[in-house]
Design a protein around this motif. Structure first.
Motif, PDB file in Angstrom:
ATOM      1  N   MET A   1      50.284 -26.212  -3.406  1.00  0.00           N
ATOM      2  CA  MET A   1      52.472 -26.362  -2.574  1.00  0.00           C
ATOM      3  C   MET A   1      51.951 -28.030  -1.560  1.00  0.00           C
ATOM      4  SD  MET A   1      53.906 -23.588  -0.675  1.00  0.00           S
ATOM      5  CE  MET A   1      52.510 -22.919   0.532  1.00  0.00           C
ATOM      6  N   ASP A   2      50.832 -27.698  -1.090  1.00  0.00           N
ATOM      7  CA  ASP A   2      50.803 -28.104   0.060  1.00  0.00           C
ATOM      8  C   ASP A   2      50.991 -29.839   0.073  1.00  0.00           C
ATOM      9  OD1 ASP A   2      50.132 -26.199   1.127  1.00  0.00           O
ATOM     10  OD2 ASP A   2      48.503 -26.337   2.281  1.00  0.00           O
TER      11      ASP A   2
ATOM     12  N   TYR B   1      39.995 -17.539   2.599  1.00  0.00           N
ATOM     13  CA  TYR B   1      40.926 -17.947   1.434  1.00  0.00           C
ATOM     14  C   TYR B   1      40.643 -18.165   0.315  1.00  0.00           C
ATOM     15  CZ  TYR B   1      44.680 -21.284  -0.304  1.00  0.00           C
ATOM     16  OH  TYR B   1      45.529 -21.466  -1.430  1.00  0.00           O
TER      17      TYR B   1
ATOM     18  N   ARG C   1      53.946 -29.552   6.352  1.00  0.00           N
ATOM     19  CA  ARG C   1      54.805 -29.544   5.182  1.00  0.00           C
ATOM     20  C   ARG C   1      55.036 -27.888   6.059  1.00  0.00           C
ATOM     21  NH1 ARG C   1      52.525 -25.387   5.504  1.00  0.00           N
ATOM     22  NH2 ARG C   1      50.726 -25.011   4.446  1.00  0.00           N
TER      23      ARG C   1
ATOM     24  N   CYS D   1      42.098 -24.200  -3.113  1.00  0.00           N
ATOM     25  CA  CYS D   1      43.994 -24.192  -2.803  1.00  0.00           C
ATOM     26  C   CYS D   1      44.499 -24.491  -3.921  1.00  0.00           C
ATOM     27  CB  CYS D   1      44.356 -25.490  -1.858  1.00  0.00           C
ATOM     28  SG  CYS D   1      44.257 -27.268  -2.232  1.00  0.00           S
ATOM     29  N   GLY D   2      46.030 -24.044  -3.546  1.00  0.00           N
ATOM     30  CA  GLY D   2      46.932 -24.234  -4.513  1.00  0.00           C
ATOM     31  C   GLY D   2      47.342 -25.474  -4.400  1.00  0.00           C
TER      32      GLY D   2
ATOM     33  N   LEU E   1      40.793 -22.866   7.317  1.00  0.00           N
ATOM     34  CA  LEU E   1      41.068 -22.611   5.091  1.00  0.00           C
ATOM     35  C   LEU E   1      39.695 -22.185   5.144  1.00  0.00           C
ATOM     36  CD1 LEU E   1      44.024 -22.744   3.949  1.00  0.00           C
ATOM     37  CD2 LEU E   1      43.311 -20.798   5.206  1.00  0.00           C
TER      38      LEU E   1
ATOM     39  N   GLY F   1      51.838 -20.477   5.635  1.00  0.00           N
ATOM     40  CA  GLY F   1      50.507 -21.013   5.108  1.00  0.00           C
ATOM     41  C   GLY F   1      49.985 -20.251   4.956  1.00  0.00           C
ATOM     42  N   GLY F   2      48.766 -20.475   5.180  1.00  0.00           N
ATOM     43  CA  GLY F   2      47.841 -19.367   4.536  1.00  0.00           C
ATOM     44  C   GLY F   2      47.349 -18.784   5.145  1.00  0.00           C
TER      45      GLY F   2
ATOM     46  N   GLY G   1      56.758 -17.814  -0.131  1.00  0.00           N
ATOM     47  CA  GLY G   1      56.005 -17.795  -0.571  1.00  0.00           C
ATOM     48  C   GLY G   1      54.847 -17.859  -0.360  1.00  0.00           C
ATOM     49  N   GLU G   2      54.113 -17.222   0.035  1.00  0.00           N
ATOM     50  CA  GLU G   2      52.487 -17.667   0.586  1.00  0.00           C
ATOM     51  C   GLU G   2      51.448 -17.422  -0.426  1.00  0.00           C
ATOM     52  OE1 GLU G   2      52.597 -19.758   2.492  1.00  0.00           O
ATOM     53  OE2 GLU G   2      53.561 -19.563   4.078  1.00  0.00           O
ATOM     54  N   HIS G   3      50.760 -17.308  -0.665  1.00  0.00           N
ATOM     55  CA  HIS G   3      49.556 -17.090  -1.562  1.00  0.00           C
ATOM     56  C   HIS G   3      50.098 -16.919  -2.619  1.00  0.00           C
ATOM     57  CE1 HIS G   3      46.116 -17.132   1.557  1.00  0.00           C
ATOM     58  NE2 HIS G   3      47.606 -17.096   2.397  1.00  0.00           N
TER      59      HIS G   3
ATOM     60  N   ASP H   1      50.752 -19.933  -4.539  1.00  0.00           N
ATOM     61  CA  ASP H   1      50.285 -21.704  -5.714  1.00  0.00           C
ATOM     62  C   ASP H   1      49.348 -20.938  -6.293  1.00  0.00           C
ATOM     63  OD1 ASP H   1      49.302 -21.708  -3.263  1.00  0.00           O
ATOM     64  OD2 ASP H   1      49.302 -23.016  -2.898  1.00  0.00           O
ATOM     65  N   TYR H   2      48.486 -20.808  -6.000  1.00  0.00           N
ATOM     66  CA  TYR H   2      47.098 -20.151  -6.911  1.00  0.00           C
ATOM     67  C   TYR H   2      47.336 -19.375  -8.035  1.00  0.00           C
ATOM     68  CZ  TYR H   2      45.291 -17.209  -2.563  1.00  0.00           C
ATOM     69  OH  TYR H   2      45.234 -16.719  -1.473  1.00  0.00           O
TER      70      TYR H   2
HETATM   71  C1  GLA Z   1      47.409 -23.354   2.009  1.00  0.00           C
HETATM   72  C2  GLA Z   1      46.735 -23.437   0.539  1.00  0.00           C
HETATM   73  C3  GLA Z   1      47.906 -23.762  -0.066  1.00  0.00           C
HETATM   74  C4  GLA Z   1      48.629 -22.207  -0.200  1.00  0.00           C
HETATM   75  C5  GLA Z   1      49.021 -21.761   1.163  1.00  0.00           C
HETATM   76  C6  GLA Z   1      49.136 -20.030   1.380  1.00  0.00           C
HETATM   77  O1  GLA Z   1      48.295 -23.860   3.031  1.00  0.00           O
HETATM   78  O2  GLA Z   1      46.358 -25.135   1.139  1.00  0.00           O
HETATM   79  O3  GLA Z   1      47.820 -23.874  -1.292  1.00  0.00           O
HETATM   80  O4  GLA Z   1      47.697 -21.411  -1.035  1.00  0.00           O
HETATM   81  O5  GLA Z   1      47.694 -22.225   1.602  1.00  0.00           O
HETATM   82  O6  GLA Z   1      50.801 -20.552   0.352  1.00  0.00           O
END
Ligand code: GLA
Length: 385
Positions: free
Chosen positions: A172-173, A222, A26, A169-170, A218, A335-336, A31-33, A35-36
């Motif tokens: 999103m991915d 993270y 993806r 992680c959140g 990560l 991303g992360g 919209g980074e960090h 999601d969680y």
């Molecule tokens: C990684 C995590 C996602 C998200 C991104 C940052 O990709 O897997 O859940 O937190 O970092 O947006």
């Protein structure tokens, strides 16, 4: 998609044929960090991903073969009854998916699988979510008659990361890789999992990734960011019990506790609150075709991630800065963080010259060339035959 090498290797290794499945990596526009923190994200699936061939083996073991891993580490076997994770990290993703599906009542039997992919490793395009998803859709198809919906499959992938791979992680991915749609970004509300597709084919622009080739993986750093956010929520909730995540908080609440919050946690939470607003502003701007605003927000995200959330690195800052001074519309670490790519919104008229100059300038400074990938936004995970 050419699957002939995969078919041949599978046949050689297991002397039969299986079903084929694909799950993509993806990108994320903004919209980074978030999601969680239960906020919004704006990802899309790409045309690169992982393809797996899977067939039952009549045993109670899983036999896995990773075509792209060094030969001596490329084969793993585990029993479906064993508690301990396999020792090869890559196999923990598959092990975790099996276990999470079993927890949900799916009766998994022994199977053989081989897989291969074309997501550059450590690029921040989520090859791990692709690996989880290619197996969750396969096992759902083979053992559950596809009864598990895609929301739950995304949660299975996320739980795999949490419980077997050490990354809190959140969602999103996993969500983007499962729900992706050609030429569309997905605005996802990570609190409710409500989502909306935004057609994204900006006329006169190209969306391009530049890979710093600083390998990102990560883990502790993270998870530490996530813990910072949780500590801030705990404090704010003392006076504002309705605040369950940073999604529910605002800048005034954060400032109210400035004296009590550790300075690093404060900066991180501030970034998240700002990013929450930026995603919504980008959605508005996209609806109006206002790409200058989209780009401005991307730069703000970059510098927020760099200075406040501190997940950038020298190479990524260099790429974002170079893009900014070149007149590129938007650029930011994607991303992360901690390495991987910048995502760049580039006017077509500047594209070729910018890419050529950025590559040379990067090489002059860091002694190696970055890699460049033009983004093609594709469909989510699917069975291929
Ligand atoms: C990684 C995590 C996602 C998200 C991104 C940052 O990709 O897997 O859940 O937190 O970092 O947006």
């Amino acid at each position: 998609m050419d699957t002939s090498i995969l078919n041949r290797e599978f046949q050689e290794k297991f002397e039969k044929q299986g079903n084929l499945y694909f799950a993509p990596g993806r990108i994320n526009l903004i919209g980074e960090h978030t999601d969680y923190n239960n906020g919004f994200v704006m990802p899309g699936a790409v045309d690169k991903g992982i393809t797996a061939e899977v067939a039952l083996n009549g045993l109670d073991v899983v036999r896995l073969y990773a075509l792209d891993i060094k030969k001596e580490n490329s084969y793993v076997e585990f029993s479906l009854h064993q508690e301990d994770k396999p020792k090869h990290h890559w196999a923990c993703y598959v092990f975790g998916v099996c276990k999470e599906m079993m927890k949900r009542g799916v009766e998994i039997k022994g199977f053989d699988a081989a897989f291969t992919g074309n997501i550059p490793s450590g690029s921040g395009m989520s090859s791990s979510a692709a690996l989880e998803n290619v197996f969750s859709i396969a096992l759902n198809d083979i053992f559950a008659d596809n009864k598990i919906d895609r929301f739950e499959l995304a949660k299975i992938g996320q739980a795999t990361e949490h419980n077997y791979c050490g990354v809190k992680c959140g969602i999103m991915d996993q969500f983007a890789s499962l729900f992706g749609k050609e030429d569309c970004l997905i605005r996802l509300d990570c609190r409710t999992l409500e989502y909306k597709y935004f057609p994204f084919k900006p006329e006169g622009y190209k969306l391009t990734l530049i890979n710093s080739c600083v390998k990102h993986s990560l883990g502790t750093e993270y998870n530490e960011r996530r813990e910072s956010c949780e500590r801030v929520v705990e404090l704010i909730a003392k006076n504002h019990p309705e605040v369950l995540s940073l999604r529910d908080a605002d800048m005034a609440m954060l400032q109210e506790f400035e004296g009590d919050i550790d300075a690093t946690d404060f900066k991180r939470a501030k970034y998240v609150l700002e990013e929450k607003e930026r995603v919504l502003a980008v959605c508005d701007a996209l609806e109006k075709g206002d790409y200058n605003t989209v780009g401005e927000k991307m730069f703000s995200t970059h510098w927020g991630l760099s200075k406040e959330y501190t997940v950038s690195c020298e190479e990524l800052d260099f790429l974002a800065e170079f893009a900014q001074s070149f007149g590129v519309t938007g650029s930011r670490v994607m991303g992360g963080g901690f390495g991987g790519c910048t995502i760049n919104l580039i006017p077509e008229t500047l594209h070729d010259e910018f890419i050529a100059k950025a590559k040379d300038a990067f090489n002059d400074k860091f002694g190696h060339y970055p890699e460049v990938y033009e983004i093609i936004i594709g469909d989510g995970a699917k069975k291929l035959q």
